[in-house]
Design a protein around this motif. Structure first.
Motif, PDB file in Angstrom:
ATOM      1  N   GLY A  52      24.025  25.578 -35.525  1.00  0.00           N
ATOM      2  CA  GLY A  52      24.707  26.353 -34.500  1.00  0.00           C
ATOM      3  C   GLY A  52      23.833  26.958 -33.429  1.00  0.00           C
ATOM      4  N   ARG A  53      22.534  26.670 -33.433  1.00  0.00           N
ATOM      5  CA  ARG A  53      21.682  27.249 -32.397  1.00  0.00           C
ATOM      6  C   ARG A  53      21.849  26.448 -31.114  1.00  0.00           C
ATOM      7  NH1 ARG A  53      17.389  29.189 -29.784  1.00  0.00           N
ATOM      8  NH2 ARG A  53      15.303  28.328 -30.080  1.00  0.00           N
ATOM      9  N   ALA A  54      22.143  27.159 -30.034  1.00  0.00           N
ATOM     10  CA  ALA A  54      22.357  26.474 -28.760  1.00  0.00           C
ATOM     11  C   ALA A  54      21.010  26.239 -28.099  1.00  0.00           C
ATOM     12  CB  ALA A  54      23.248  27.324 -27.865  1.00  0.00           C
ATOM     13  N   ARG A  55      20.432  25.098 -28.348  1.00  0.00           N
ATOM     14  CA  ARG A  55      19.231  24.748 -27.605  1.00  0.00           C
ATOM     15  C   ARG A  55      19.191  23.250 -27.476  1.00  0.00           C
ATOM     16  NH1 ARG A  55      14.534  22.698 -29.909  1.00  0.00           N
ATOM     17  NH2 ARG A  55      13.791  23.329 -31.942  1.00  0.00           N
ATOM     18  N   SER A  56      18.547  22.769 -26.431  1.00  0.00           N
ATOM     19  CA  SER A  56      18.568  21.328 -26.250  1.00  0.00           C
ATOM     20  C   SER A  56      17.373  20.742 -26.983  1.00  0.00           C
ATOM     21  CB  SER A  56      18.480  20.993 -24.769  1.00  0.00           C
ATOM     22  OG  SER A  56      17.242  21.444 -24.280  1.00  0.00           O
ATOM     23  N   THR A  57      17.500  19.521 -27.383  1.00  0.00           N
ATOM     24  CA  THR A  57      16.354  18.836 -27.965  1.00  0.00           C
ATOM     25  C   THR A  57      16.411  17.386 -27.518  1.00  0.00           C
ATOM     26  OG1 THR A  57      15.082  18.400 -29.964  1.00  0.00           O
ATOM     27  CG2 THR A  57      17.454  18.112 -30.144  1.00  0.00           C
ATOM     28  N   GLU A  58      15.240  16.818 -27.331  1.00  0.00           N
ATOM     29  CA  GLU A  58      15.190  15.413 -26.942  1.00  0.00           C
ATOM     30  C   GLU A  58      15.003  14.547 -28.176  1.00  0.00           C
ATOM     31  OE1 GLU A  58      12.676  14.910 -23.438  1.00  0.00           O
ATOM     32  OE2 GLU A  58      14.535  15.809 -22.705  1.00  0.00           O
ATOM     33  N   ASP A  59      14.470  15.153 -29.231  1.00  0.00           N
ATOM     34  CA  ASP A  59      14.170  14.327 -30.392  1.00  0.00           C
ATOM     35  C   ASP A  59      14.808  14.874 -31.657  1.00  0.00           C
ATOM     36  OD1 ASP A  59      12.571  16.519 -30.800  1.00  0.00           O
ATOM     37  OD2 ASP A  59      10.694  15.486 -30.370  1.00  0.00           O
ATOM     38  N   VAL A  60      15.203  13.935 -32.488  1.00  0.00           N
ATOM     39  CA  VAL A  60      15.758  14.245 -33.797  1.00  0.00           C
ATOM     40  C   VAL A  60      14.692  13.813 -34.795  1.00  0.00           C
ATOM     41  CG1 VAL A  60      17.600  13.669 -35.414  1.00  0.00           C
ATOM     42  CG2 VAL A  60      18.124  13.918 -32.975  1.00  0.00           C
ATOM     43  N   ASP A  61      14.049  14.785 -35.439  1.00  0.00           N
ATOM     44  CA  ASP A  61      12.932  14.469 -36.336  1.00  0.00           C
ATOM     45  C   ASP A  61      13.430  14.047 -37.706  1.00  0.00           C
ATOM     46  OD1 ASP A  61      10.348  15.285 -34.914  1.00  0.00           O
ATOM     47  OD2 ASP A  61      11.649  17.012 -34.572  1.00  0.00           O
ATOM     48  N   VAL A  62      12.916  12.914 -38.174  1.00  0.00           N
ATOM     49  CA  VAL A  62      13.309  12.433 -39.495  1.00  0.00           C
ATOM     50  C   VAL A  62      12.078  11.932 -40.249  1.00  0.00           C
ATOM     51  CG1 VAL A  62      14.007  10.186 -38.510  1.00  0.00           C
ATOM     52  CG2 VAL A  62      14.848  10.838 -40.765  1.00  0.00           C
ATOM     53  N   LEU A  63      11.932  12.414 -41.472  1.00  0.00           N
ATOM     54  CA  LEU A  63      10.851  11.956 -42.355  1.00  0.00           C
ATOM     55  C   LEU A  63      11.422  10.870 -43.244  1.00  0.00           C
ATOM     56  CD1 LEU A  63       9.559  15.415 -43.691  1.00  0.00           C
ATOM     57  CD2 LEU A  63       8.444  13.971 -41.969  1.00  0.00           C
ATOM     58  N   LEU A 116      15.386   9.312 -31.962  1.00  0.00           N
ATOM     59  CA  LEU A 116      14.937   9.702 -33.294  1.00  0.00           C
ATOM     60  C   LEU A 116      13.426   9.617 -33.301  1.00  0.00           C
ATOM     61  CD1 LEU A 116      17.479   7.331 -34.854  1.00  0.00           C
ATOM     62  CD2 LEU A 116      17.456   9.726 -35.516  1.00  0.00           C
ATOM     63  N   GLU A 117      12.780  10.609 -33.865  1.00  0.00           N
ATOM     64  CA  GLU A 117      11.334  10.556 -34.023  1.00  0.00           C
ATOM     65  C   GLU A 117      11.063  10.399 -35.511  1.00  0.00           C
ATOM     66  OE1 GLU A 117       7.837  13.361 -32.437  1.00  0.00           O
ATOM     67  OE2 GLU A 117       9.241  12.573 -30.960  1.00  0.00           O
ATOM     68  N   VAL A 118      10.679   9.177 -35.885  1.00  0.00           N
ATOM     69  CA  VAL A 118      10.577   8.814 -37.294  1.00  0.00           C
ATOM     70  C   VAL A 118       9.124   8.888 -37.733  1.00  0.00           C
ATOM     71  CG1 VAL A 118      11.133   7.011 -38.980  1.00  0.00           C
ATOM     72  CG2 VAL A 118      12.450   7.166 -36.847  1.00  0.00           C
ATOM     73  N   LYS A 119       8.870   9.496 -38.883  1.00  0.00           N
ATOM     74  CA  LYS A 119       7.507   9.436 -39.420  1.00  0.00           C
ATOM     75  C   LYS A 119       7.507   9.408 -40.939  1.00  0.00           C
ATOM     76  CE  LYS A 119       6.528  14.380 -39.109  1.00  0.00           C
ATOM     77  NZ  LYS A 119       5.820  15.426 -38.397  1.00  0.00           N
ATOM     78  N   PHE A 120       6.431   8.866 -41.491  1.00  0.00           N
ATOM     79  CA  PHE A 120       6.277   8.851 -42.941  1.00  0.00           C
ATOM     80  C   PHE A 120       6.051  10.277 -43.435  1.00  0.00           C
ATOM     81  CE2 PHE A 120       4.410   4.276 -43.556  1.00  0.00           C
ATOM     82  CZ  PHE A 120       5.706   3.774 -43.676  1.00  0.00           C
ATOM     83  N   ALA A 121       6.659  10.622 -44.568  1.00  0.00           N
ATOM     84  CA  ALA A 121       6.364  11.899 -45.218  1.00  0.00           C
ATOM     85  C   ALA A 121       4.918  11.843 -45.685  1.00  0.00           C
ATOM     86  CB  ALA A 121       7.302  12.106 -46.401  1.00  0.00           C
ATOM     87  N   ARG A 122       4.131  12.825 -45.267  1.00  0.00           N
ATOM     88  CA  ARG A 122       2.705  12.785 -45.580  1.00  0.00           C
ATOM     89  C   ARG A 122       2.262  13.927 -46.487  1.00  0.00           C
ATOM     90  NH1 ARG A 122       2.478  10.706 -40.221  1.00  0.00           N
ATOM     91  NH2 ARG A 122       1.998  12.694 -39.248  1.00  0.00           N
ATOM     92  N   ASP A 123       2.231  15.125 -45.936  1.00  0.00           N
ATOM     93  CA  ASP A 123       1.636  16.222 -46.730  1.00  0.00           C
ATOM     94  C   ASP A 123       2.633  16.765 -47.755  1.00  0.00           C
ATOM     95  OD1 ASP A 123       3.375  17.867 -45.338  1.00  0.00           O
ATOM     96  OD2 ASP A 123       1.864  18.543 -43.911  1.00  0.00           O
ATOM     97  N   GLU A 124       2.182  17.767 -48.500  1.00  0.00           N
ATOM     98  CA  GLU A 124       3.036  18.286 -49.580  1.00  0.00           C
ATOM     99  C   GLU A 124       4.334  18.891 -49.038  1.00  0.00           C
ATOM    100  OE1 GLU A 124       1.930  22.074 -51.399  1.00  0.00           O
ATOM    101  OE2 GLU A 124       0.180  22.175 -50.082  1.00  0.00           O
ATOM    102  N   PHE A 125       4.305  19.376 -47.791  1.00  0.00           N
ATOM    103  CA  PHE A 125       5.496  20.016 -47.234  1.00  0.00           C
ATOM    104  C   PHE A 125       6.526  18.955 -46.841  1.00  0.00           C
ATOM    105  CE2 PHE A 125       1.872  22.867 -46.492  1.00  0.00           C
ATOM    106  CZ  PHE A 125       2.272  23.897 -47.338  1.00  0.00           C
TER     107      PHE A 125
END
Length: 202
Positions: A52-63, A116-125
């Protein structure tokens, strides 16, 4: 019930609205990944927008979990068949980019934003986001999103103004439903105790 029709119920983020174009992008990609049985999770700014936060984003981050080259090539073909392209690098360099620790942009043909900005899950987080993903339900569709406690702590850790605003939004929105124990565990592991104390007072 919140005005916005958004609530966290039994570990499910229920978004009481029809999917918008960002959501449709996420849902379509999620369905494709599920076809290959690829574990994935949406994180970062997009989660705040879902909440519900009204802010624009250009990328949708997905691990996504680490996949082998064959699977990556098959995924790239399936994406192309579904009308996606690599907005910054061709889709057929998907494996090489991801294995290199880079992100790859995936967007509907011919458009650059949103992507979509796709990346491999890397660190513990990253791994923890995958492992502890919760479900977001948008209309009749569902996608996996990062656990809100980790999202909040990680936003405090990133510390840019929009990250802190995201953290405040998620915290104030879901304060009643969050697991304080889990939140404090991430806060301590990310070493953001002072920031967290400020958040609680905000």
């Amino acid at each position: 019930m919140h005005m916005s029709g958004i609530e966290l119920r039994n570990g499910v983020l229920v978004v009481g609205r029809e999917p918008n174009h960002l959501d449709e992008l996420a849902i379509q990609f999620s369905n494709l990944l599920e076809g290959f049985d690829i574990d994935h999770v949406y994180i970062a700014g997009y989660v705040s927008i879902l909440a519900g936060r009204a802010r624009s984003t250009e990328d949708v981050d997905v691990l996504i979990e680490k996949i082998d080259e064959t699977t990556a090539d098959e995924l790239a073909s399936a994406l192309a068949d579904e009308g996606f392209w690599g907005a910054a690098m061709p889709l057929d360099s998907l494996y090489e980019m991801l294995a290199n620790g880079d992100n790859i942009w995936v967007a509907p043909d011919g458009q650059v934003t949103p992507h979509l900005e796709v990346k491999f899950a890397r660190d513990e987080f990253d791994q923890a986001s995958l492992k502890n993903a919760i479900t977001a339900r948008i209309g009749d569709e569902t996608i996996p999103i990062g656990p809100l406690e980790l999202q909040i702590a990680y936003k405090l850790y990133l510390g840019a103004e929009k990250d802190l605003e995201d953290a405040v939004h998620l915290y104030t929105m879901f304060e009643e439903s969050l697991s304080v124990g889990r939140l404090e565990e991430w806060v301590s592991r990310l070493n953001v105790t002072e920031e967290y104390e400020r958040l609680k007072r905000s």
